[in-house]
Design a protein around this motif. Structure first.
Motif, mmCIF file in Angstrom:
data_model
loop_
_atom_site.group_PDB
_atom_site.id
_atom_site.type_symbol
_atom_site.label_atom_id
_atom_site.label_comp_id
_atom_site.label_asym_id
_atom_site.label_seq_id
_atom_site.Cartn_x
_atom_site.Cartn_y
_atom_site.Cartn_z
ATOM 1 N N UNK A 62 0.606 -0.916 0.041
ATOM 2 C CA UNK A 62 0.375 -0.067 -0.370
ATOM 3 C C UNK A 62 1.053 1.471 -0.178
ATOM 4 N N UNK A 63 2.288 1.130 0.319
ATOM 5 C CA UNK A 63 2.780 2.573 0.206
ATOM 6 C C UNK A 63 3.617 2.973 -0.845
ATOM 7 N N UNK A 196 -2.132 16.488 6.736
ATOM 8 C CA UNK A 196 -2.881 15.955 5.907
ATOM 9 C C UNK A 196 -2.176 14.284 5.356
ATOM 10 N N UNK A 197 -0.840 14.876 5.343
ATOM 11 C CA UNK A 197 -0.647 14.002 4.746
ATOM 12 C C UNK A 197 0.119 12.796 5.373
ATOM 13 N N UNK A 203 -3.940 6.730 6.885
ATOM 14 C CA UNK A 203 -5.481 6.048 6.083
ATOM 15 C C UNK A 203 -5.372 5.254 5.672
ATOM 16 N N UNK A 204 -4.098 5.156 4.039
ATOM 17 C CA UNK A 204 -3.604 5.042 3.071
ATOM 18 C C UNK A 204 -3.303 3.796 3.015
ATOM 19 N N UNK A 205 -2.106 3.503 4.467
ATOM 20 C CA UNK A 205 -1.253 2.149 4.488
ATOM 21 C C UNK A 205 -2.777 1.578 5.233
ATOM 22 N N UNK A 206 -2.776 2.158 6.567
ATOM 23 C CA UNK A 206 -3.738 1.831 7.632
ATOM 24 C C UNK A 206 -4.643 0.582 7.216
ATOM 25 N N UNK A 207 -5.668 1.154 6.570
ATOM 26 C CA UNK A 207 -7.051 0.053 5.985
ATOM 27 C C UNK A 207 -5.884 -0.701 5.178
ATOM 28 N N UNK A 229 -8.735 2.528 -2.037
ATOM 29 C CA UNK A 229 -8.440 3.793 -0.417
ATOM 30 C C UNK A 229 -7.459 5.055 -0.799
ATOM 31 N N UNK A 230 -6.363 5.090 -1.442
ATOM 32 C CA UNK A 230 -5.829 6.272 -1.630
ATOM 33 C C UNK A 230 -7.088 7.500 -2.766
ATOM 34 N N UNK A 231 -7.382 6.766 -3.461
ATOM 35 C CA UNK A 231 -9.003 7.771 -4.161
ATOM 36 C C UNK A 231 -9.529 8.690 -3.360
#
Length: 280
Positions: A62-63, A196-197, A203-207, A229-231
């Protein structure tokens, strides 16, 4: 049109940093039904654009990290991401700035008002979004130069649609406001981006990691899930940053140009575009 107090989206007075962040969140909350759907369309397009570049750079969700030997390609990927990010925030800055201007005048702008083309200068906004994106992409290739560019160009959309300056003057107007008072507006924009970063990264990685830990992620769909998720995360973060740009722009004008005093002395019946436009 009196100040509504601490619950106002944008009180007519200079604000502290914390109050500015709160005002941006209040503006986003009030206009989420407009800004978030538009942002989602743009962030999905962004993810689809970045997808082939991520494959070329051999990154993975995810990263989207990369091995050192592929770092050159990965650097280009980061620059393209910086370009699309800047362009999307500027596009969203058009309705966000007009909503902030309405809030400063004591009313809430409706969805039809924010999305209609009449008087919104969408053509110039699109052109400036492309030019700003290209500039930010080029600065991102130079590393730390991206920080300077991001700090200086936050008010391009508000300068265009609220101040009503010529499109070619909008970047110069944004830069001039960003450096006033020791670069206060520029530093606050960078602070907002950092906040926000962190949220986006978490969130982007955690979900993705959370779902994967529950064995709910099919490896064949891992890429598409992470992109979705990232979107979704960026569909909230980008409007939030656009709202911060909008309220920060108007607050800087109140702090350095006396916009609040000008509004208090304006004659009844003066058109809103005239009230907020830069005096020539």
């Amino acid at each position: 049109m009196l100040d509504a107090g601490p619950t106002a989206v944008l009180p007519r007075r200079p604000l502290t940093v914390g109050e500015l962040l709160d005002s941006a969140v209040l503006l986003l909350r009030g206009q989420a039904h407009v800004l978030v759907p538009v942002a989602l369309v743009l962030t999905v397009a962004e993810q689809l654009l970045l997808h082939p570049l991520r494959q070329v750079a051999s990154t993975g969700p995810p990263a989207w990290l990369v091995e050192f030997e592929r770092f050159g390609v990965y650097w280009v990927l980061l620059a393209v991401g910086a370009a699309t990010e800047a362009a999307i925030i500027l596009l969203l800055g058009n309705p966000a700035a007009r909503a902030a201007g309405a809030a400063l005048l004591g009313r809430a702008a409706g969805a039809r008002e924010l999305l209609r083309p009449a008087g919104a200068r969408w053509g110039a906004t699109g052109l400036l979004a492309v030019l700003t994106g290209l500039l930010m992409g080029g600065l991102a290739l130079l590393g730390p130069a991206w920080i300077v560019g991001f700090a200086l160009l936050g008010a391009v959309a508000p300068a265009l649609v609220v101040d009503r300056v010529h499109p070619l003057r909008a970047p110069l107007r944004a830069t001039a406001l960003a450096v006033r008072g020791g670069g206060r507006a520029g530093w606050i924009r960078l602070l907002g981006y950092l906040v926000w970063w962190i949220v986006r990264l978490g969130l982007g990685i955690g979900v993705h990691v959370g779902l994967n830990s529950l064995d709910l992620v099919d490896p064949a769909w891992a890429w598409w899930l992470s992109m979705a998720v990232w979107a979704g995360v960026n569909a909230v973060a980008y409007p939030a940053l656009a709202c911060l740009d909008a309220v920060l722009h108007l607050e800087t004008r109140m702090r350095t140009e006396g916009l609040d005093i000008r509004l208090s002395r304006a004659r009844a019946g003066t058109p809103e575009t005239v009230l907020l436009a830069v005096m020539r």
